[in-house]
Motif scaffolding. Structure first.
Motif, PDB file in Angstrom:
ATOM      1  N   GLY A  19       0.655  -1.474  -0.071  1.00 35.61           N
ATOM      2  CA  GLY A  19       0.311   0.228   0.444  1.00 35.61           C
ATOM      3  C   GLY A  19       0.741   1.290  -0.153  1.00 35.61           C
ATOM      4  N   VAL A  20       1.703   1.291   0.099  1.00 36.48           N
ATOM      5  CA  VAL A  20       3.117   2.184  -0.017  1.00 36.48           C
ATOM      6  C   VAL A  20       4.127   2.360  -0.965  1.00 36.48           C
ATOM      7  N   LEU A  21       4.658   1.525  -1.537  1.00 36.86           N
ATOM      8  CA  LEU A  21       5.786   1.158  -2.345  1.00 36.86           C
ATOM      9  C   LEU A  21       6.627  -0.192  -2.289  1.00 36.86           C
ATOM     10  N   ASP A  22       7.098  -0.014  -3.276  1.00 33.82           N
ATOM     11  CA  ASP A  22       8.193  -1.585  -3.519  1.00 33.82           C
ATOM     12  C   ASP A  22       9.296  -0.707  -4.359  1.00 33.82           C
ATOM     13  N   LEU A  23      10.159  -1.597  -3.487  1.00 30.18           N
ATOM     14  CA  LEU A  23      12.121  -1.190  -4.562  1.00 30.18           C
ATOM     15  C   LEU A  23      12.101  -2.566  -4.676  1.00 30.18           C
ATOM     16  N   ALA A  24      12.850  -2.382  -5.557  1.00 33.65           N
ATOM     17  CA  ALA A  24      13.268  -3.770  -7.044  1.00 33.65           C
ATOM     18  C   ALA A  24      15.006  -3.866  -7.638  1.00 33.65           C
ATOM     19  N   ALA A  25      15.656  -4.651  -7.447  1.00 30.98           N
ATOM     20  CA  ALA A  25      16.506  -4.497  -8.586  1.00 30.98           C
ATOM     21  C   ALA A  25      16.710  -6.404  -8.685  1.00 30.98           C
ATOM     22  N   THR A  26      17.005  -5.908 -10.317  1.00 31.25           N
ATOM     23  CA  THR A  26      17.374  -7.522 -10.704  1.00 31.25           C
ATOM     24  C   THR A  26      18.275  -7.610 -11.808  1.00 31.25           C
ATOM     25  N   TYR A  27      19.447  -8.737 -11.599  1.00 30.85           N
ATOM     26  CA  TYR A  27      20.773  -8.611 -12.304  1.00 30.85           C
ATOM     27  C   TYR A  27      20.627 -10.353 -12.892  1.00 30.85           C
ATOM     28  N   ASP A  28      20.967  -9.883 -14.460  1.00 30.06           N
ATOM     29  CA  ASP A  28      20.715 -11.449 -14.785  1.00 30.06           C
ATOM     30  C   ASP A  28      22.455 -11.625 -14.978  1.00 30.06           C
ATOM     31  N   PHE A  29      22.833 -12.713 -15.010  1.00 26.36           N
ATOM     32  CA  PHE A  29      23.818 -12.508 -14.254  1.00 26.36           C
ATOM     33  C   PHE A  29      24.940 -13.273 -15.657  1.00 26.36           C
ATOM     34  N   ASN A  30      23.397 -13.976 -16.536  1.00 24.65           N
ATOM     35  CA  ASN A  30      24.004 -14.742 -18.083  1.00 24.65           C
ATOM     36  C   ASN A  30      24.007 -13.686 -19.200  1.00 24.65           C
ATOM     37  N   SER A  31      23.621 -12.385 -19.086  1.00 24.89           N
ATOM     38  CA  SER A  31      23.706 -11.096 -19.915  1.00 24.89           C
ATOM     39  C   SER A  31      23.966 -10.839 -19.945  1.00 24.89           C
ATOM     40  N   ASP A  32      25.105 -10.337 -18.546  1.00 23.59           N
ATOM     41  CA  ASP A  32      25.753  -9.503 -17.809  1.00 23.59           C
ATOM     42  C   ASP A  32      24.715  -8.020 -17.784  1.00 23.59           C
ATOM     43  N   TRP A  73      21.400  -5.221 -16.612  1.00 22.61           N
ATOM     44  CA  TRP A  73      20.546  -4.735 -15.057  1.00 22.61           C
ATOM     45  C   TRP A  73      19.217  -5.109 -16.179  1.00 22.61           C
ATOM     46  N   LEU A  74      18.070  -5.809 -14.920  1.00 23.87           N
ATOM     47  CA  LEU A  74      16.704  -5.878 -15.478  1.00 23.87           C
ATOM     48  C   LEU A  74      15.703  -4.867 -15.088  1.00 23.87           C
ATOM     49  N   ASP A  75      14.713  -4.955 -14.589  1.00 21.60           N
ATOM     50  CA  ASP A  75      13.858  -3.901 -13.891  1.00 21.60           C
ATOM     51  C   ASP A  75      15.057  -3.529 -12.311  1.00 21.60           C
ATOM     52  N   VAL A  76      14.824  -2.268 -12.553  1.00 23.38           N
ATOM     53  CA  VAL A  76      15.966  -0.903 -11.373  1.00 23.38           C
ATOM     54  C   VAL A  76      15.002   0.131 -11.000  1.00 23.38           C
ATOM     55  N   GLY A  77      14.513   0.116  -9.576  1.00 24.78           N
ATOM     56  CA  GLY A  77      13.460   1.143  -9.386  1.00 24.78           C
ATOM     57  C   GLY A  77      12.579   1.129  -8.750  1.00 24.78           C
ATOM     58  N   ALA A  78      11.855   1.771  -8.513  1.00 26.17           N
ATOM     59  CA  ALA A  78      11.134   1.979  -7.299  1.00 26.17           C
ATOM     60  C   ALA A  78       8.844   2.385  -7.817  1.00 26.17           C
ATOM     61  N   ARG A  79       8.768   1.337  -7.311  1.00 20.90           N
ATOM     62  CA  ARG A  79       6.871   1.787  -7.234  1.00 20.90           C
ATOM     63  C   ARG A  79       6.158   2.279  -6.191  1.00 20.90           C
ATOM     64  N   ILE A  80       5.658   3.624  -6.193  1.00 21.19           N
ATOM     65  CA  ILE A  80       5.150   4.158  -5.313  1.00 21.19           C
ATOM     66  C   ILE A  80       3.653   4.172  -5.269  1.00 21.19           C
ATOM     67  N   GLU A  81       2.719   4.478  -4.358  1.00 24.06           N
ATOM     68  CA  GLU A  81       0.816   4.423  -4.177  1.00 24.06           C
ATOM     69  C   GLU A  81       0.419   5.231  -4.444  1.00 24.06           C
ATOM     70  N   THR A  82      -0.350   6.046  -4.846  1.00 21.34           N
ATOM     71  CA  THR A  82      -0.713   7.589  -4.404  1.00 21.34           C
ATOM     72  C   THR A  82      -1.251   7.508  -3.170  1.00 21.34           C
ATOM     73  N   ARG A  83      -2.028   6.535  -2.577  1.00 17.66           N
ATOM     74  CA  ARG A  83      -3.014   6.257  -2.347  1.00 17.66           C
ATOM     75  C   ARG A  83      -2.177   6.815  -0.877  1.00 17.66           C
ATOM     76  N   ALA A  84      -1.381   6.262  -0.457  1.00 16.30           N
ATOM     77  CA  ALA A  84      -0.295   6.706   0.528  1.00 16.30           C
ATOM     78  C   ALA A  84       0.227   8.360   0.558  1.00 16.30           C
ATOM     79  N   MET A  85       0.045   8.656  -0.254  1.00 10.06           N
ATOM     80  CA  MET A  85       0.958   9.738  -0.859  1.00 10.06           C
ATOM     81  C   MET A  85      -0.956  10.853  -0.463  1.00 10.06           C
TER      82      MET A  85
END
Length: 381
Positions: free
Chosen positions: A79-92, A94-106
């Motif tokens: 209900g507030v936020l998600d922070l995530a970072a994923t790396y693919d070592f096979n292809s060297d 970065w995949l998804d990297v960032g923050a998702r913010i729920e406006t309801r919390a603000m």
């Protein structure tokens, strides 16, 4: 060899423990309701080829190797936020990297979700399906050719019971800065039916990319996972001012049955008196879960089914794709592929895939018609 043995040991250990659902995904929970968890995916592929590419090149060969080795971390406060970072070592990379913010919390009311960071772009239903959840070994040639993949930017998503709207702006290619430029995009999905096992999804999307490099290229692998060969390829197109993409998508689900299709097109606008270039393609696919499960539907997309039996879930699939890159004086070629497959989801985290593809590709008077047999063992959490 050590690298492969490390992968194999990790996959075996996780596969054994994956049956203990309480252990996966690895997670630490805190008093405020937030959690810190690990994410990962490991896939080992086998490719067998009957026939080859064009006589002038693009050899297609038997192979077996790791397709992906992903590891990430996510911090979530519901209900507030998600922070995530994923790396693919096979292809060297970065995949998804960032923050998702729920406006309801603000703001105290739901005005949508805002994401900031590196993420997938807007145009393409199949392209926006998580790689661990795609039903087949690889994306269709149509998605490979036209999906813009990941960019760095911001998007806003508003979801309601009967629709989903997305607006996005990307100001950088990706973290590795392979092809800088701006992209603006939008997507609208109508879902008159959106219940578990009963979904009707119809969508439109569009984007406009302005590459700083002034070049573009449209091509696709023949839906073979372990190859760099392309049987259709527009070649490098120069003097590009902007690229316009459009997509139409449909998904229908009733219990264990699912039908899905897309039409994608692009127009490369050129300057300095050079002729514009437009091309398009489409695919249609169907799946049937023999064991009765339905693919979960959320966020205008589907994911891997969760088996209800100790023996797992079994899925039969078929897909036809048609990509045409011959247009406006550019002989990029045309490729039509037909794929049948079977998936066995042993647990919610372990699946085995077998695909058979018949390829019919033609470019500049040459023809390639190999038959492809592929298999994958994948662990994901």
């Amino acid at each position: 060899m050590k690298y492969r043995l490390l992968h194999a040991a990790l996959l075996l250990a996780l596969a054994v423990d994956a049956r203990a659902d309480s252990l996966w995904p690895p997670k630490a929970s805190f008093d405020d309701g937030s959690s810190l968890s690990l994410m990962g995916a490991a896939a080992y592929d086998f490719n067998r080829v009957d026939g080859h590419g064009y006589p002038a090149g693009a050899p297609l060969q038997d192979n077996d190797d790791w397709r992906r080795s992903e590891l990430g971390v996510r911090y979530s406060r519901p209900g507030v936020l998600d922070l995530a970072a994923t790396y693919d070592f096979n292809s060297d990379s970065w995949l998804d990297v960032g923050a998702r913010i729920e406006t309801r919390a603000m703001f105290g009311r739901d005005l949508g979700r805002v994401r900031i960071g590196q993420m997938k772009t807007t145009v393409g239903l199949e392209g926006n399906t998580a790689s661990r959840s795609i039903p087949f070994m690889e994306f269709s040639t149509v998605t490979q050719a036209f999906f813009e993949n990941r960019r760095v930017g911001v998007d806003w998503t508003l979801e309601r019971p009967q629709f989903l709207a997305v607006a996005s702006y990307f100001f950088k290619s990706d973290i590795d800065a392979d092809n800088d430029g701006d992209t603006v995009g939008a997507r609208l999905v109508w879902t008159p039916r959106k219940q578990e096992g009963d979904v009707l999804h119809l969508g439109l999307s569009a984007s406009r990319e302005t590459p700083d490099s002034g070049i573009a290229r449209w091509r696709a692998k023949p839906e073979l996972s372990l190859t760099a060969a392309r049987l259709v390829d527009s070649g490098v197109i120069e003097h590009v001012d902007n690229i316009q993409r459009q997509g139409m998508e449909a998904l229908w689900q009733r219990g264990p049955l699912q039908l899905q299709g897309e039409y994608l097109r692009q127009r490369t606008r050129r300057q300095d008196g050079f002729r514009d270039y437009a091309s398009d393609g489409w695919y249609a696919m169907g799946s049937w879960l023999l064991t009765g499960e339905s693919r979960p539907y959320a966020g205008a997309n589907t994911s891997n089914p969760k088996p209800v039996r100790d023996s797992g879930a079994v899925e039969l699939l078929a897909r036809y794709s048609d990509l045409d890159l011959d247009a406006d004086g550019i002989a990029g070629g045309r490729e039509k592929n037909f794929t049948v497959g079977v998936n066995w989801y042993l647990t919610a985290y372990l699946k085995f895939v077998v695909d058979y593809t018949r390829v019919d590709a033609r470019r500049r008077g040459q023809q390639a018609d190999p038959n492809l047999l592929q298999a994958r063992a994948q662990l994901h959490f």
